[in-house]
Scaffold this motif. Sequence first.
Motif, PDB file in Angstrom:
ATOM      1  N   ILE A 128      -5.979   0.709   4.825  1.00  0.00           N
ATOM      2  CA  ILE A 128      -6.605   1.086   3.539  1.00  0.00           C
ATOM      3  C   ILE A 128      -7.655   2.177   3.769  1.00  0.00           C
ATOM      4  O   ILE A 128      -7.710   3.168   3.029  1.00  0.00           O
TER       5      ILE A 128
ATOM      6  N   ILE B  98      -2.746   0.627  -4.282  1.00  0.00           N
ATOM      7  CA  ILE B  98      -2.501  -0.671  -3.642  1.00  0.00           C
ATOM      8  C   ILE B  98      -2.089  -1.635  -4.761  1.00  0.00           C
ATOM      9  O   ILE B  98      -2.647  -1.599  -5.852  1.00  0.00           O
TER      10      ILE B  98
ATOM     11  N   LEU C 292       0.858  -1.182   0.000  1.00  0.00           N
ATOM     12  CA  LEU C 292       0.000   0.000   0.000  1.00  0.00           C
ATOM     13  C   LEU C 292       0.897   1.235   0.000  1.00  0.00           C
ATOM     14  O   LEU C 292       1.843   1.322   0.782  1.00  0.00           O
TER      15      LEU C 292
ATOM     16  N   VAL D 253      -5.959   4.217  -4.963  1.00  0.00           N
ATOM     17  CA  VAL D 253      -6.731   4.278  -3.709  1.00  0.00           C
ATOM     18  C   VAL D 253      -8.028   5.038  -3.929  1.00  0.00           C
ATOM     19  O   VAL D 253      -9.072   4.696  -3.386  1.00  0.00           O
TER      20      VAL D 253
END
Length: 576
Positions: free
Chosen positions: A147, A42, A37, A71
């Motif tokens: 995330i 990602i 990430l 993202v």
Amino acid sequence: MRVVYRNGGGDEMAEDDDSATFQSTLEIHGATHQVKLTPTHIFWENIYNRQPTKSSQEEPLFRHFAYCVPVKEILCVNPTYGTSYTEDLNQDQRSHGSPVYIEMRPLKPQSFTLSYVKRSSRFKWKVKTITFTSKEAYLCQQWVFRIRNAIDKLGLSRPESLLVFVNPYGGKRRGPKIYSEKVAPLFEQAGIRTDVIITQRQNHARDIIQTYDLSRVDGVICVGGDGMFAELFNGLIDRKNRELGLPQCKDQVPASTDLRIGIIPAGSTDAVVYTTIGTNDPVTSALHIIVGDSIGLDVAGVYSAEQLIRYNVTMLSYGYYGDMLKDSEKNRWMGPKRYHVSGVKKFLSNKSYEGEVSLLLAPDADTSPRDKTVCVSGCNECRLSQIRDEDRIPTRNMSASSSSGPGTDGWHRIRGKIKVLSSFTMSCRNALTPYGMAPGAHLGDGTTDLMIISDCSRANFLKHLLRCQDKNADHFDFDFVQVFRVKEFRFRSLHDQSEDEEDGSRAAGITRTNHSQGNVLNPKVSLWNCDGEILETTNLHIKIHCQLIKIFARGIEENEQPVQCPSCCTSCETDS
Ligand SMILES: Nc1ncnc2c1ncn2[C@@H]1O[C@H](COP(=O)(O)OP(=O)(O)OP(=O)(O)O)[C@@H](O)[C@H]1O
């Protein structure tokens, strides 16, 4: 090391060395993947599929395929928990065994699912979902946290609450079905709260907007066509300017609206979604809303006798397209086909109307309607125009190439028999004209492309119409067609006795007028087609307001190509 990463939208180069904020190995379908990430992407790759460089010439690129998702295009990430003990019991055990169950689930997630945008066929987006697993539950928790954090840090201004208007009447009358089956589940998955209103009549949505507590929502959505969208943005601009006490008249620049509008296509033409997204696919539009896209659109203020009649964003057209629209309303039951039937009828009648067009050319005319450049996502011309508009830099005047020269006031005047007078504030793409009626028009440059078709034979007009559908042909390239990029223009019929009101007293307030209803019966004047709605006022003054509204879209994505999944890919999972 640099890697060629692959997502649904094409190969993408991205640095993956230094900026990784989190990484670990995780499993996808039982295969071990390296997952990374960074603040913007990602990445994941099957660590056993790495292909070493075949030659030293490939250095410094270590070329192998991995997967990468921006993202900003992650829709949601959720922990998933293992199956519960009770789910393993069969029905018989449940009903005849102990009357009391204790639900036993693992307390910590052993996997998580990532839902993201994947490009499929041309301009279409769909949802892709992939599940990552790990034996370490803590690691999955960490991934979900990281995330979500990365999404928050981008400050994307994604909507959390929406007001949705569904038109049950537009297009093929499939608005309610499209919304409930294709869009509502996506909004729910993304955690967006909705207040859904099925409209009962024309202008119902516009009336509700006048009193609704808009502070409760982050956007207003219409499920319908261009007419429904026009209702919404007219309502929002009215409301904003009324609250600020600004009169909506020709010499007042209207205040722009803060709320973004989303359009789920369910109309007959859907020109706005075709032009701002590239396709009239409801799922694609819903996904642009969920990821929080935003783009500014120019709005044409349509005035008569100084007073505002309405605002327009697609086509505003007098003559052929006005007559065609009027005729087509009788055949609404035919759905979108009504335009073809009425188009043929009005083509055969071959009418032209006497009038005078006055126009003020775009001040920074480094661009022209016949440029081959197309307004695309991140368009520099629109960005610069917005800055110029904000700074109100004094503008220079350009002379027209094919009209009579400007008068002392800078206005050019063209008089004669006109078959079509059309203003395109955006390119107006649609299913029949994939590059639009004005392929070079910009979404947010503060101008409109004004096309004037003089009286001509049916054969010549047919040639022009056929070229509109041919992406390689220039439908402006005829001696009976003129096109200008303008900031402002006026039209005056030479046969309208009832309207010489341009010099009339200035209107105040937001009252909208529709003068000279009597013109409907006058065969020497036509009607205006304004975003697919009929305007019966003949003499109009039009002014373009730069990026007055914002919608959930990003413009046409250049070089967008679907990517075939390579056979080595283990990442393909369920498409929802
Ligand atoms: N319940 C309703 N009954 C009648 N008309 C309605 C209703 N709800 C909305 N309308 C009106 O229907 C008109 C047309 O709607 P819409 O733009 O969605 O479809 P369309 O005209 O078929 O598509 P397009 O504008 O893309 O060609 C709008 O002007 C809207 O005000």
